[in-house]
Design a protein around this motif. Structure first.
Motif, PDB file in Angstrom:
ATOM      1  N   LEU A 200       0.838  -1.271  -0.056  1.00 43.24           N
ATOM      2  CA  LEU A 200       0.212  -0.125   0.124  1.00 43.24           C
ATOM      3  C   LEU A 200       0.944   1.032   0.056  1.00 43.24           C
ATOM      4  CD1 LEU A 200      -2.752  -0.994   2.461  1.00 43.24           C
ATOM      5  CD2 LEU A 200      -2.545  -1.468   0.013  1.00 43.24           C
ATOM      6  N   TYR A 201       2.152   1.181   0.728  1.00 43.81           N
ATOM      7  CA  TYR A 201       2.979   2.060   0.437  1.00 43.81           C
ATOM      8  C   TYR A 201       3.496   2.551  -0.857  1.00 43.81           C
ATOM      9  CZ  TYR A 201       7.238   5.213   1.365  1.00 43.81           C
ATOM     10  OH  TYR A 201       8.093   6.197   1.297  1.00 43.81           O
ATOM     11  N   GLY A 204       0.995   4.033  -2.875  1.00 46.13           N
ATOM     12  CA  GLY A 204       0.938   5.582  -2.686  1.00 46.13           C
ATOM     13  C   GLY A 204       2.199   6.198  -3.439  1.00 46.13           C
ATOM     14  N   CYS A 242      -1.155   6.271   2.571  1.00 45.83           N
ATOM     15  CA  CYS A 242      -0.548   5.368   2.346  1.00 45.83           C
ATOM     16  C   CYS A 242       1.032   5.516   2.434  1.00 45.83           C
ATOM     17  CB  CYS A 242      -0.748   4.927   0.595  1.00 45.83           C
ATOM     18  SG  CYS A 242      -2.475   4.495   0.174  1.00 45.83           S
ATOM     19  N   ARG A 250      -0.736   3.480   8.196  1.00 47.26           N
ATOM     20  CA  ARG A 250      -1.125   3.468   6.870  1.00 47.26           C
ATOM     21  C   ARG A 250      -2.747   2.826   6.771  1.00 47.26           C
ATOM     22  NH1 ARG A 250       4.036   0.520   4.998  1.00 47.26           N
ATOM     23  NH2 ARG A 250       5.538   1.930   5.730  1.00 47.26           N
ATOM     24  N   VAL A 257      -8.286   1.103   1.168  1.00 42.54           N
ATOM     25  CA  VAL A 257      -8.032   1.927   0.298  1.00 42.54           C
ATOM     26  C   VAL A 257      -9.127   2.115  -0.820  1.00 42.54           C
ATOM     27  CG1 VAL A 257      -6.131   2.913  -1.127  1.00 42.54           C
ATOM     28  CG2 VAL A 257      -5.453   1.543   0.835  1.00 42.54           C
TER      29      VAL A 257
END
Length: 492
Positions: A200-201, A204, A242, A250, A257
């Protein structure tokens, strides 16, 4: 990787795969286009991996990992040859025709439409959700533009699982620190074990990269000043969450998300001027799909488009089927029988609605970036293809079934076959279905949004009963109607 390990054109691997040319290269691998000698005309992507003996297990792990996966946005592995004495191993997988996101961005100087960015995010989340729900969860760990392939229809495929790994509950950090600088989460550099939140990072970072035209992929002081002026402001908090350094801060899952993206879309809609005809709200997509051919999909789509045109400033209806003939016939009637429809513009207008006949998916994506308030998609009959994906991502997906009771089971069958997809937004319409049958179907499906479509012989004209139904379907979405003059077809 040393160039001396490149395979020459004409090399045959495993007695079956004939090398043509290189189509991609990485630090420790090359990917070739290969012909299948046993299946004439079939081509594969053959990945040549070079490693030292101590890395052989990693290559075999990648093959074993891919074999277990089955998702339309992932390459399918069909053959594997373990490392030979020189350290060369080979993975044979689906050949995906298209370009990487990296090359796609380069061809557009890094600037792509906002709708493309959001749709890309939705596709990434779709496949990440699948990987993270795997048992054990699979973490991709390298979500960068060169690892994303786009087909000619701009459908996403994740490629290069070289550093993907299974999440191991007992470990507190990764044993190998891998990932592309700028797109990899901090924990991939030794501060902890990568998990679903690491991807998820990466998402982002990818979205920020797109939002800044390639100028940034990490959030730091002053980054907000290089975000494109036209980029939706509501997306910035999603990207920032994110990109938190700590995984705990996060989003905790791909689904979270996705919900945030849906809320952003709905928030953008409610924030716009819905109470006036002159206020542009951005694209609102209504997708109409039939359970089978002849159910009344096109008729319902046309009724919907013209109802919306009486409420919004700009409405388009799109025939997403290159083989369909309905819009061609309408264009012949509107513009005259004498000219060949095939030689005309695919766009024509009827009573304030812009019609796009026989439209490919790539053109639809361009259309969604335009100035239409609402876009109605006529998807034809249900099939497991790209049109189904458009139905699933629409703001208002309308499934059209048969009004006759002996054929209502077809709708039940389609609904049951798609239970793996969220259906909370779906609307179900059955032309001329009796009220008692509608009540039974609502009870059987435990769904309230099942409606009988009244008789409406002229879908281009206003009908009180049809307006009443549409008012229920679009409650809270369209303003009060503004009556327009009656339109009738006439043969010239």
């Amino acid at each position: 990787m040393n160039r001396r390990f490149l395979l020459l054109k004409g090399t045959i691997i495993g007695g079956r795969y004939l090398i043509q040319h290189v189509i991609g290269s990485g630090g420790m691998s090359h990917v070739y286009l290969a012909d299948d000698l046993k299946l004439p005309g079939k081509q594969w992507a053959l990945k040549q991996c070079f490693s030292f003996p101590q890395q052989f297990t990693n290559i075999e792990d990648e093959a074993e990992l891919l074999i277990t996966l089955s998702h339309p946005r992932l390459p399918r592995i069909v053959d594997f040859f373990p490392p030979d004495v020189k350290g060369n191993a080979y993975l044979v997988m689906d050949y995906i025709q298209g370009v990487t996101l990296e090359k796609y961005l380069s061809s557009r100087s890094g600037i792509v439409k906002n709708d493309f960015i959001i749709q890309l995010a939705e596709q990434v989340l779709d496949v990440l959700d699948y990987l993270h729900r795997h048992d054990p969860p699979i973490v991709f760990r390298d979500l960068k533009p060169s690892n994303i392939m786009l087909t000619s229809q701009l459908d996403l495929r994740l490629i290069d699982f070289g550093i993907a790994r299974n999440f191991k509950q007992e470990q507190n950090q990764d044993t190998v620190k891998l990932g592309t600088v700028g797109f990899a989460a901090p924990e991939q550099y030794g501060s902890g074990q990568s998990d679903a939140r690491s991807d998820l990072y990466g998402l982002g970072a990818l979205l920020l990269f797109l939002a800044t035209g390639g100028l940034a992929s990490e959030w730091s002081e002053g980054v907000d000043s290089v975000v494109r002026n036209d980029f939706p402001k509501g997306m910035i908090p999603i990207i920032r969450k994110c990109l938190h350094q700590s995984p705990a801060d996060r989003y905790q899952s791909a689904n979270e998300v996705m919900v945030a993206l849906m809320n952003h879309r709905q928030g953008s809609l409610s924030h716009s001027s819905l109470s006036t005809v002159t206020g542009h709200i951005g694209n609102r997509v209504i997708a109409v799909m039939g359970v089978s051919s002849g159910a009344g999909t096109t008729h319902t789509a046309i009724c919907t488009a013209h109802y919306l045109a009486r409420n919004f400033r700009k409405v388009a209806i799109v025939e997403m089927n290159m083989e369909a003939k309905a819009f061609s016939r309408i264009q012949q009637i509107v513009e005259g029988e004498n000219d060949l429809v095939q030689q005309r513009d695919r766009r024509f207008s009827v009573e304030g609605v812009d019609y796009y006949r026989q439209t490919a998916r790539a053109n639809v994506i361009e259309l969604l970036g335009g100035s239409y308030d609402c876009v109605v998609m006529d998807l034809g009959s249900y099939q497991e293809n790209d049109r189904l994906e458009e139905f699933l991502r629409a703001d208002v997906p309308i499934l059209v079934g048969w009004g006759s009771e002996w054929r209502m089971q077809e709708m039940v069958d389609v609904i049951n076959s798609l239970t793996r997809h969220p259906q909370n937004k779906w609307v179900y319409c059955l032309p001329l279905a009796p009220s008692d049958a509608i009540h039974r179907l609502r009870k059987q499906l435990n769904i309230a949004k099942v409606y009988s479509v009244p008789m409406h012989t002229d879908p281009f004209d206003q009908c009180e009963e049809m307006d009443k139904l549409m008012g229920q379907l679009f409650q809270g979405i369209v303003p009060e109607m503004v009556k327009r003059r009656r339109f009738r077809f006439g043969i010239r």
